[in-house]
Design an enzyme around this catalytic site. Structure first.
Site, mmCIF file in Angstrom:
data_model
loop_
_atom_site.group_PDB
_atom_site.id
_atom_site.type_symbol
_atom_site.label_atom_id
_atom_site.label_comp_id
_atom_site.label_asym_id
_atom_site.label_seq_id
_atom_site.Cartn_x
_atom_site.Cartn_y
_atom_site.Cartn_z
ATOM 1 N N GLU A 308 0.836 -1.208 0.000
ATOM 2 C CA GLU A 308 0.000 0.000 0.000
ATOM 3 C C GLU A 308 0.870 1.257 0.000
ATOM 4 O O GLU A 308 1.917 1.305 0.656
ATOM 5 C CB GLU A 308 -0.896 0.004 1.242
ATOM 6 C CG GLU A 308 -1.732 1.254 1.402
ATOM 7 C CD GLU A 308 -2.350 1.411 2.784
ATOM 8 O OE1 GLU A 308 -3.242 2.261 2.934
ATOM 9 O OE2 GLU A 308 -1.933 0.680 3.713
ATOM 10 N N LYS A 372 -9.759 2.406 -2.752
ATOM 11 C CA LYS A 372 -10.185 1.997 -1.414
ATOM 12 C C LYS A 372 -11.550 2.583 -1.084
ATOM 13 O O LYS A 372 -11.774 3.789 -1.212
ATOM 14 C CB LYS A 372 -9.149 2.439 -0.376
ATOM 15 C CG LYS A 372 -9.418 1.925 1.037
ATOM 16 C CD LYS A 372 -8.300 2.331 1.983
ATOM 17 C CE LYS A 372 -8.533 1.772 3.376
ATOM 18 N NZ LYS A 372 -7.470 2.183 4.319
ATOM 19 N N CYS A 429 -5.346 -2.119 3.353
ATOM 20 C CA CYS A 429 -5.161 -1.885 4.779
ATOM 21 C C CYS A 429 -6.297 -2.496 5.594
ATOM 22 O O CYS A 429 -6.599 -3.672 5.464
ATOM 23 C CB CYS A 429 -5.010 -0.391 5.042
ATOM 24 S SG CYS A 429 -4.391 0.000 6.697
#
Length: 558
Positions: A308, A372, A429
């Site tokens: 990430e 995301k 994440c």
């Protein structure tokens, strides 16, 4: 109105050290009761990863049962008992969350000159707010309380409901949900394929709280029957898990050879745009590093994966860096990387930034993109009602992006397509901690392709060598079992890992180590797990059955 166990304990002598301890706990009041509840909650955190001490949860919830037994009615009747239970629940939850989430403070020290002042808000303030869920859970449990063993089930009903709400309300934060006490161990975690994390939570609470009856029940049956039933439930869960696990290794998907790059870059002054060339050099060197006689670099793998936010700059708008990547990756090789992405701004509007997963091939060509969806409040954006106020005070989110990240579109969230790989359920994440949210539902264009793996790119460098990254991996690992999909997890500082659909780690790199991880891709299980088909419905049915049972028991004892 039923007589409380505290009343009986006050009039009759206790026998044995456990009964004496239970009597003392039930009779505590005022600040001592709050201190006992906080200490019990903090002890329960030892049942979470990386410690995994399930007996700690047994003691923790046993004390919780005795505290609820002692919630006196006083002058205000049952309303006073429920209020006392809520206060006990808040104190228990505060102790549990503070002991389990203290490592969040590490993030405030990365840029201490700007965020140190807010450290108490993260380490103490967040647990204080989230503990309100436990206050509600204990209050519900006390509302259903009985004199008999059914009160153990009442605690399960109240606490599992509050854990489900904690995972869903106000964007949700299901970190260290109590079911992880079972969900980190290979045999019992297989139950997640049937009823998910929250089903494990209901079971974990009931099993761990049952031994409390050994100290306070009136009869031998009342003392031992709950413990025997709990032991039997745990044995059945473990037995079914052992039966579900295949004897051999999961076969790999043919033709897929992965290389996970773990650069171990600190989240500090080194991770700055001016260091872009050094950072890119590190990624390219690791990607082409010889790791074994048959893995001499990019030429011997099919897909290279970077973590990430791999770059402190916008890689897709940096032609020089893209050209260097293209030169390093021959035709047919795929790079999958986390990166900040900027959408071409509309004239007169500010640009929008996304925390994304990009695919890059020779050319260079940009392939499929995932943005995301579930952003971290205060970490990646400032919540809407507070945004203008906080920015006026010159307070920003942790990630230094103008205006913060924009969330991907929930309605159009889709499976990523990367040549040479099965369809990918992408997560970035902490998106991997949300059960039931891994595989997107139907979109306006129809149902998405059936995924063949979960990809989780993350940057846990914010939290250093603490329990945080280890807890993160454990929760992502449980998603693999729930969905029946392998997990490929690439982390900046670790822990990077490949996990098969039964939760078995087939390859990993430890925390805080620079290196590469070469691995095959385990195949998904045939078909879909019950949890993948029905989500939290099995948990809801079990929870409703437990609620009806406790209501019936309370009616009989009234």
């Amino acid at each position: 109105m039923t007589q409380t166990l505290a009343d009986r304990a006050a009039r009759g002598p206790a026998t044995g050290p456990l009964a004496s301890l239970a009597q003392w706990v039930m009779l505590t009041a005022g600040w001592r009761r709050i201190a006992v509840a906080m200490a019990a909650g903090a002890l329960g955190a030892l049942a979470m990863p990386p410690f995994g001490l399930f007996p700690a949860l047994v003691v923790s919830l046993g004390v919780a049962v005795w505290l609820l037994d002692g919630a006196a009615t006083g002058r205000r009747g049952n309303r006073g008992a429920i209020g006392a239970a809520a206060l006990i629940g808040w104190a228990w939850g505060f102790g549990y969350l503070t002991a389990g989430l203290w490592w969040l403070g590490s993030a405030f020290l990365v840029e201490a000159d700007e965020f140190l002042w807010a450290l108490p808000l993260g380490v103490v303030g967040l647990p204080a707010v989230l503990a309100l869920f436990y206050a509600a859970g204990f209050a519900l449990a006390r509302l259903l309380w009985t004199r008999g063993a059914t009160r153990i089930l009442a605690l399960g009903v109240g606490l599992s409901a509050c854990e489900w709400l904690r995972g869903h309300l106000f964007t949700g934060f299901p970190w260290n949900t109590l079911g992880m006490a079972l969900g980190q161990n290979l045999w019992p975690m297989q139950g997640a394929a049937l009823f998910g994390l929250y089903g494990l939570t209901l079971l974990a609470i009931a099993i761990a709280a049952a031994p409390a009856t050994l100290a306070v029940a009136d009869t031998a049956r009342g003392r031992y029957a709950p413990v025997v039933l709990a032991a039997l439930a745990l044995a059945v869960l473990c037995g079914l898990g052992a039966w579900r696990l295949p004897a051999g290794a999961t076969p790999n998907v043919a033709g897929v050879r992965l290389r996970l790059v773990q650069p171990n870059l600190n989240q500090d002054a080194k991770f700055r745009p001016e260091n872009r060339q050094d950072i890119l050099d590190r990624y390219l060197e690791l990607s082409d590093r010889a790791a074994a006689p048959d893995r001499t670099g990019i030429a011997d793998v099919t897909h290279v994966i970077w973590p990430e936010s791999a770059f402190p700059f916008l890689i897709q708008r940096d032609p020089e860096s893209l050209a260097r990547i293209a030169a390093a990756f021959p035709a047919g090789k795929q790079l999958i990387t986390g990166a900040a992405r900027m959408e071409t701004p509309v004239p007169g509007e500010a640009p929008r930034f996304f925390n994304s997963i990009l695919t890059i091939t020779a050319g260079p060509k940009l392939g499929d993109v995932y943005d995301k969806v579930h952003l971290v409040p205060f970490g990646e954006y400032l919540p809407g009602p507070l945004d203008a106020t906080l920015r006026a005070l010159r307070i920003r989110q942790f990630v230094s992006i103008p205006g913060g990240f924009t969330a991907g579109n929930r309605e159009t969230q889709r499976i990523m397509t990367v040549p040479g790989l099965p369809p990918i359920a992408a997560t970035i994440c902490y998106e991997a901690i949300f059960p039931g949210a891994i595989v997107p539902g139907p979109t306006p264009s129809g149902p998405p392709p059936v995924p063949g793996l979960i990809l989780n790119l993350t940057n846990d460098a914010w939290f250093g060598d603490t329990p945080g990254p280890r807890q993160h991996l454990a929760q992502a690992r449980l998603r693999a079992v729930e969905e029946g999909l392998p997990l490929v997890r690439d982390a900046n500082t670790g822990i990077s890992a490949v996990v098969d659909p039964y939760g078995r780690v087939t390859a990993s790199l430890p925390l805080g180590v620079e290196g590469v991880l070469d691995a095959g891709l385990p195949a998904r299980i045939p078909g879909r797990t019950p949890y993948a088909r029905f989500g939290d419905l099995p948990f809801a049915l079990a929870w409703t059955g437990a609620l009806l049972w406790t209501l019936a028991a309370r009616r009989r004892s009234a």
